[in-house]
Design a protein around this motif. Structure first.
Motif, mmCIF file in Angstrom:
data_model
loop_
_atom_site.group_PDB
_atom_site.id
_atom_site.type_symbol
_atom_site.label_atom_id
_atom_site.label_comp_id
_atom_site.label_asym_id
_atom_site.label_seq_id
_atom_site.Cartn_x
_atom_site.Cartn_y
_atom_site.Cartn_z
ATOM 1 N N GLN A 1 32.006 -35.816 14.620
ATOM 2 C CA GLN A 1 33.418 -35.984 15.000
ATOM 3 C C GLN A 1 33.650 -35.532 16.448
ATOM 4 O O GLN A 1 34.379 -36.178 17.206
ATOM 5 N N SER A 2 33.020 -34.413 16.833
ATOM 6 C CA SER A 2 33.243 -33.924 18.206
ATOM 7 C C SER A 2 32.698 -34.902 19.235
ATOM 8 O O SER A 2 33.264 -35.041 20.325
ATOM 9 N N MET A 3 31.613 -35.603 18.910
ATOM 10 C CA MET A 3 31.099 -36.601 19.849
ATOM 11 C C MET A 3 32.012 -37.824 19.868
ATOM 12 O O MET A 3 32.272 -38.392 20.927
ATOM 13 N N ALA A 4 32.531 -38.209 18.712
ATOM 14 C CA ALA A 4 33.443 -39.367 18.675
ATOM 15 C C ALA A 4 34.689 -39.078 19.519
ATOM 16 O O ALA A 4 35.257 -39.977 20.133
ATOM 17 N N TRP A 5 35.118 -37.837 19.559
ATOM 18 C CA TRP A 5 36.295 -37.465 20.341
ATOM 19 C C TRP A 5 35.953 -37.133 21.807
ATOM 20 O O TRP A 5 36.817 -36.699 22.565
ATOM 21 N N GLY A 6 34.690 -37.257 22.160
ATOM 22 C CA GLY A 6 34.312 -36.971 23.553
ATOM 23 C C GLY A 6 34.397 -35.494 23.898
ATOM 24 O O GLY A 6 34.457 -35.123 25.076
ATOM 25 N N ILE A 7 34.383 -34.637 22.879
ATOM 26 C CA ILE A 7 34.399 -33.183 23.146
ATOM 27 C C ILE A 7 32.969 -32.754 23.471
ATOM 28 O O ILE A 7 32.705 -32.156 24.513
ATOM 29 N N ARG B 1 29.072 -34.072 24.254
ATOM 30 C CA ARG B 1 28.456 -35.285 24.812
ATOM 31 C C ARG B 1 27.035 -35.487 24.298
ATOM 32 O O ARG B 1 26.454 -36.560 24.485
ATOM 33 N N HIS B 2 26.435 -34.435 23.749
ATOM 34 C CA HIS B 2 25.067 -34.523 23.224
ATOM 35 C C HIS B 2 25.006 -33.722 21.939
ATOM 36 O O HIS B 2 25.797 -32.796 21.734
ATOM 37 N N THR B 3 24.026 -34.034 21.112
ATOM 38 C CA THR B 3 23.872 -33.278 19.864
ATOM 39 C C THR B 3 23.184 -31.942 20.167
ATOM 40 O O THR B 3 22.592 -31.747 21.239
ATOM 41 N N PRO C 1 42.054 -29.366 30.408
ATOM 42 C CA PRO C 1 41.943 -27.962 30.831
ATOM 43 C C PRO C 1 40.574 -27.342 30.518
ATOM 44 O O PRO C 1 40.086 -26.491 31.258
ATOM 45 N N TYR C 2 39.937 -27.791 29.428
ATOM 46 C CA TYR C 2 38.618 -27.255 29.073
ATOM 47 C C TYR C 2 37.563 -27.779 30.057
ATOM 48 O O TYR C 2 36.790 -27.010 30.626
ATOM 49 N N GLY C 3 37.565 -29.096 30.270
ATOM 50 C CA GLY C 3 36.588 -29.699 31.183
ATOM 51 C C GLY C 3 36.697 -29.093 32.584
ATOM 52 O O GLY C 3 35.686 -28.769 33.215
ATOM 53 N N ARG C 4 37.931 -28.882 33.039
ATOM 54 C CA ARG C 4 38.101 -28.340 34.400
ATOM 55 C C ARG C 4 37.661 -26.874 34.466
ATOM 56 O O ARG C 4 37.058 -26.456 35.450
ATOM 57 N N ALA C 5 37.936 -26.116 33.414
ATOM 58 C CA ALA C 5 37.481 -24.708 33.395
ATOM 59 C C ALA C 5 35.953 -24.672 33.433
ATOM 60 O O ALA C 5 35.345 -23.827 34.099
ATOM 61 N N MET C 6 35.320 -25.637 32.729
ATOM 62 C CA MET C 6 33.859 -25.631 32.660
ATOM 63 C C MET C 6 33.207 -25.866 34.020
ATOM 64 O O MET C 6 32.105 -25.396 34.267
ATOM 65 N N ILE C 7 33.893 -26.590 34.910
ATOM 66 C CA ILE C 7 33.289 -26.876 36.220
ATOM 67 C C ILE C 7 33.051 -25.568 36.969
ATOM 68 O O ILE C 7 31.962 -25.280 37.454
ATOM 69 N N ARG D 1 32.559 -32.778 31.281
ATOM 70 C CA ARG D 1 33.126 -34.111 31.034
ATOM 71 C C ARG D 1 33.818 -34.181 29.680
ATOM 72 O O ARG D 1 34.115 -35.265 29.176
ATOM 73 N N SER D 2 34.063 -33.005 29.102
ATOM 74 C CA SER D 2 34.712 -32.966 27.799
ATOM 75 C C SER D 2 36.096 -33.612 27.893
ATOM 76 O O SER D 2 36.757 -33.530 28.930
#
Ligand code: 3HC
Length: 321
Positions: A217-223, A225-227, A153-159, A148-149
């Motif tokens: 910052q990565s969570m604020a950008w939705g990259i 999703r969890h710490t 292209p990253y989120g789709r590769a992760m699936i 869900r990043s």
């Protein structure tokens, strides 16, 4: 509302980007994005790709010594999958303007990182099973939320990667079940591998939250999703019942169910060890990078031949039109 035919200014572009993130829509390669977001995505995707490629080495070490044709075929397929994951991820980094050759160069010259876990040696065949169970298990825990990043292209590769990682984890667990049903010597091999890989697997999630420079910052950008600590806890909670079922002991005397927290408590991770491994001083860092560099150098003629062939094909096509 009046429409302007002028190019949108940076404030409008930033507002559009912020709204994309706020609405949990994907950022796509053609979209404007802040420089910091682009740099962060390239950093994370490159590190991830490098991890997949370097991650072929510890298990690749056992392909020629797998105990049966079936085990050899399974391991070979698994290691090839890791190569495929690296390729999807380098392609995703290219959509951000990164150059694959440059990323490889940065890896072999120590300017980009890869996961600490792959700097530990694989001393017995049981390590193959434990890597499947714990290392791929930790990777799944970390990577399922990355589907869900915010970067498309990253989120789709992760699936696809996560589907394959699930299979890898199951093959590792199945191998360990088989060994645990075998001889005392096989059970001791499994326990030895668990003892060596448990703590490094917990380190895969990164430094603790109060020392994680990028998480906020990565969570604020939705990259992300969890710490790091949330995912580490999730992994511990998931692994304890699996270890019980398998009949192995996790090497942590402080591991205990905490009814109030509804989570397992666990001992302190050796953060000095993680820091040393990240800085290049783990047991196998030098060996892993040297091997990667040698493979890259030896593959130069293949890349040259492919480039020459592509140029020849395009000249022929041009001549025909
Ligand atoms: N090994 C090496 N470096 C690590 C690390 C680890 N286990 N954990 C953290 N780091 C690095 C970070 O990259 C960062 O360095 P940088 O700023 O120079 O890039 C620094 O330590 C501080 O850590 P942060 O927590 O601030 O960094 P992040 O917010 O990026 O979080 C992460 C780290 C959780 C690893 C995150 O980048 C992430 O989720 N990455 C994507 C998944 C990934 O790369 N996994 C690697 C394993 S892949 C794999 O296991 C293959 C499979 O086949 C098994």
């Amino acid at each position: 509302m009046t429409m302007s035919l002028d190019a949108p200014d940076e404030t409008m572009l930033q507002q559009h980007f912020d709204s994309t993130i706020a609405h949990e829509h994907r950022v796509e390669p053609r979209d404007w994005m802040p420089d910091g977001y682009r740099k962060t995505m390239i950093r994370q995707i490159a590190q991830h790709a490098h991890s997949e490629i370097i991650g072929m080495q510890p298990e690749g070490n056992w392909i020629t010594r797998a105990p049966s044709l079936r085990r050899k075929a399974v391991l070979l397929a698994k290691v090839q999958d890791e190569a495929g994951h690296g390729m999807y991820l380098y392609s995703a980094a290219e959509t951000l303007g990164a150059d694959r050759a440059d990323l490889t160069d940065k890896l072999v010259h120590g300017q980009q990182k890869y996961s600490s876990i792959f700097n530990y040696p694989t001393l017995s065949y049981a390590d193959v099973g434990v890597i499947g169970w714990l290392v791929d298990g930790a990777a799944i825990c970390n990577q399922v939320p990355l589907c869900r990043s915010s970067y498309g292209p990253y989120g789709r590769a992760m699936i696809r990667i996560c589907k394959e990682e699930s299979f890898h984890q199951r093959q590792g667990y199945e191998l360990l079940m088989t060994m645990m049903a075998g001889t005392d010597a096989q059970r001791a091999m499994v326990q030895g591998a668990v003892d060596r890989f448990w703590w490094p697997s917990l380190m895969m999630f990164g430094p603790p939250d109060d020392a994680s420079v990028n998480t906020e910052q990565s969570m604020a950008w939705g990259i992300k999703r969890h710490t790091n600590d949330e995912l580490r806890q999730r992994f511990v909670d998931m692994s304890v019942p699996q270890a019980e079922k398998l009949g192995v002991r996790l090497p942590d005397p402080e591991l205990a169910w905490n009814d109030a927290r509804q989570h397992y408590d666990f001992g302190s991770v050796d953060w000095d060890e993680l820091s040393a491994v990240i800085k290049g001083n783990g047991p196998c860092n030098a060996q892993r990078v040297a091997h990667r560099k040698a493979a890259h150098d030896e593959g130069a003629w293949v890349r040259d031949a492919a480039t020459a062939y592509a140029a020849k094909t395009s000249r022929r096509l041009e001549a025909k039109t």
